[in-house]
Design a protein around this motif. Structure first.
Motif, PDB file in Angstrom:
ATOM      1  N   GLN A  35     -37.621 -24.577  -3.896  1.00  0.00           N
ATOM      2  CA  GLN A  35     -38.349 -23.583  -4.692  1.00  0.00           C
ATOM      3  C   GLN A  35     -38.982 -22.495  -3.822  1.00  0.00           C
ATOM      4  OE1 GLN A  35     -40.967 -26.205  -6.985  1.00  0.00           O
ATOM      5  NE2 GLN A  35     -39.531 -26.190  -8.699  1.00  0.00           N
ATOM      6  N   HIS A  64     -35.705 -29.813  -4.945  1.00  0.00           N
ATOM      7  CA  HIS A  64     -35.614 -28.357  -4.875  1.00  0.00           C
ATOM      8  C   HIS A  64     -36.722 -27.799  -3.971  1.00  0.00           C
ATOM      9  CE1 HIS A  64     -33.847 -29.447  -8.875  1.00  0.00           C
ATOM     10  NE2 HIS A  64     -32.878 -28.675  -8.404  1.00  0.00           N
ATOM     11  N   ASP A  70     -39.214 -18.652  -3.131  1.00  0.00           N
ATOM     12  CA  ASP A  70     -38.980 -17.397  -3.855  1.00  0.00           C
ATOM     13  C   ASP A  70     -38.050 -16.448  -3.091  1.00  0.00           C
ATOM     14  OD1 ASP A  70     -40.632 -18.411  -5.749  1.00  0.00           O
ATOM     15  OD2 ASP A  70     -42.278 -16.986  -5.451  1.00  0.00           O
ATOM     16  N   LEU A  76     -35.419 -16.892 -11.744  1.00  0.00           N
ATOM     17  CA  LEU A  76     -35.516 -18.245 -11.188  1.00  0.00           C
ATOM     18  C   LEU A  76     -34.364 -19.135 -11.640  1.00  0.00           C
ATOM     19  CD1 LEU A  76     -39.348 -18.918 -11.595  1.00  0.00           C
ATOM     20  CD2 LEU A  76     -38.122 -18.146  -9.545  1.00  0.00           C
ATOM     21  N   ASN A 122     -30.094 -19.879  -4.593  1.00  0.00           N
ATOM     22  CA  ASN A 122     -31.293 -20.068  -5.412  1.00  0.00           C
ATOM     23  C   ASN A 122     -31.794 -21.494  -5.259  1.00  0.00           C
ATOM     24  OD1 ASN A 122     -33.310 -20.178  -7.294  1.00  0.00           O
ATOM     25  ND2 ASN A 122     -32.022 -19.650  -9.059  1.00  0.00           N
ATOM     26  N   THR A 123     -32.887 -21.664  -4.506  1.00  0.00           N
ATOM     27  CA  THR A 123     -33.403 -23.009  -4.237  1.00  0.00           C
ATOM     28  C   THR A 123     -34.220 -23.578  -5.394  1.00  0.00           C
ATOM     29  OG1 THR A 123     -35.296 -22.008  -3.092  1.00  0.00           O
ATOM     30  CG2 THR A 123     -33.418 -22.715  -1.742  1.00  0.00           C
ATOM     31  N   TYR A 124     -34.330 -22.816  -6.493  1.00  0.00           N
ATOM     32  CA  TYR A 124     -34.892 -23.380  -7.723  1.00  0.00           C
ATOM     33  C   TYR A 124     -33.810 -24.105  -8.518  1.00  0.00           C
ATOM     34  CZ  TYR A 124     -39.430 -21.052  -7.348  1.00  0.00           C
ATOM     35  OH  TYR A 124     -40.697 -20.653  -6.942  1.00  0.00           O
TER      36      TYR A 124
END
Length: 385
Positions: free
Chosen positions: A291, A289, A293, A312, A319-321
């Motif tokens: 992550q 991931h 923001d 998140l 959403n890279t989380y």
């Protein structure tokens, strides 16, 4: 005076026979001597036919190119702000249109203008001219007085999202937002870098190049979007193409990375560092991931200073989380500096970074170092409060 004696035939018959013999001899001498000829075959005829065919092909090609230029059938998309001054005539206008890539044959354009009697009523002014316009439309355009068509100057900054650009253009009176959305989603602009992209609402995200543009009021949405897309194509230079091949990545991936860099980096000297973190994580299976923001903010469609745990965890391909690797597409329209940073990341061992209050970031190689940086940032915030 003494004369030599001449012998004469003894009788008339002898005279006639001699005359006939002389004439026959003369005719025989004048007649071309018979020569043995060698057959040359059909090669000269074949050469002649090929010459005629070659000339025909060349003339046909010239005709095709000329017709294409006159009627703008298949031409590279070029749009320019064209200024006509009082001293301009059809010669200078033709040459400048050729120099700016709008037409290919200035003499042909001049001939067309003369034949259609459009050389004397050209009005000075500022005009928006495109290579997609045929000769007739170009001449009609530059005969309009500038006051009859107002222009609008629009500055699109780096990092602006597609929806924000459309809202700005609508607010400035360039084009209605809903029309821009429709063309952005469904229109085939003919650019190779758009091939394969899904026909979604944010299809052109990442490719509307940030710059200062001059549009008409109530402009055509296809022309407005084409100008920004063409600007993107011209900014993607030979160096970028070569670099893309060396790192074995797709242009779409680079634009996605550049869009994240554009949103995350506030200062130019940090672009390549943030790029290094993204590239390092993409190359390392221990970091599935990214992550980032900024991708969460794009997914939720809000501008927030602090992200919650719920933010998140939002289920979105942006959403890279949550999603592994790159998000589904670009999250804004990056400028050239961000694209360059995506292509040329700094060589580091960084896998983490955290934003400070001043806009700069603290970078770390390990999670332990990253946690220390987070604690330092939190402590600084408490001191400022």
């Amino acid at each position: 005076m003494n004369r030599e004696k001449q012998e004469i035939p003894a009788n008339e018959n002898e005279f006639e026979e001699s005359s006939v013999d002389i004439r026959a001899a003369e005719e025989y001498e004048d007649r071309p001597s018979a020569k043995k000829t060698t057959g040359t075959g059909c090669f000269p005829a074949l050469c002649y036919c090929m010459l005629i065919l070659g000339i025909s092909i060349v003339l046909s090609a010239i005709a095709v190119f000329a017709v294409n230029d006159v009627f703008a059938l298949v031409k590279a998309d070029v749009t320019t702000n064209f200024t006509v001054v009082d001293t301009d005539d059809i010669d200078t206008i033709s040459d400048r249109l050729s120099d700016q890539g709008i037409i290919r044959y200035p003499r042909l354009f001049k001939l067309y203008a003369v034949l259609t009697e459009n050389t004397d009523n050209i009005a000075p002014g500022e005009y928006l001219i495109s290579s997609s316009m045929d000769y007739r439309n170009i001449l009609n355009e530059i005969q309009e007085v500038v006051s009859s068509k107002k222009t609008v100057t629009v500055m699109i900054p780096e990092g602006m999202e597609q929806d924000e650009i459309f809202a700005l253009l609508d607010e400035m009176g360039v084009c209605e937002e809903w029309r821009l959305r429709a063309f952005a989603k469904y229109y085939d602009f003919g650019y190779s870098f758009l091939e394969g992209l899904p026909y979604t609402d944010n299809r052109l995200e990442g490719y509307l190049f940030p710059d200062t543009y001059i549009f008409y009021e109530n402009d055509d949405p296809q022309r407005v979007l084409s100008r920004m897309l063409y600007n993107f194509r011209t900014k993607w230079d030979v160096d970028m193409k070569a670099r893309l091949e060396n790192i074995s990545m797709d242009m779409s991936d680079i634009i996605i990375i550049a869009s994240m860099i554009e949103k995350e980096a506030r200062f130019d000297d940090e672009r390549t560092l943030i790029s290094s973190v993204i590239h390092n994580r993409l190359r390392n299976d221990r970091f599935p991931h990214l992550q980032i923001d900024a991708t969460v903010l794009y997914a939720i469609g809000e501008r927030k200073e602090e992200l919650t745990k719920e933010d998140l965890a939002i289920d979105s391909p942006y959403n890279t989380y949550v999603c592994e690797g790159l998000p589904a597409g670009p999250i804004c329209n990056p400028g050239r500096a961000a694209i360059y940073a995506a292509l040329y990341p700094e060589e580091t061992d960084f896998y983490y970074y955290v934003a400070q209050g001043n806009g700069y970031h603290l970078f770390a190689e390990t999670y332990y170092e990253h946690q220390q940086n987070i604690d330092a940032v939190e402590a600084m915030k408490e001191l400022e409060q």
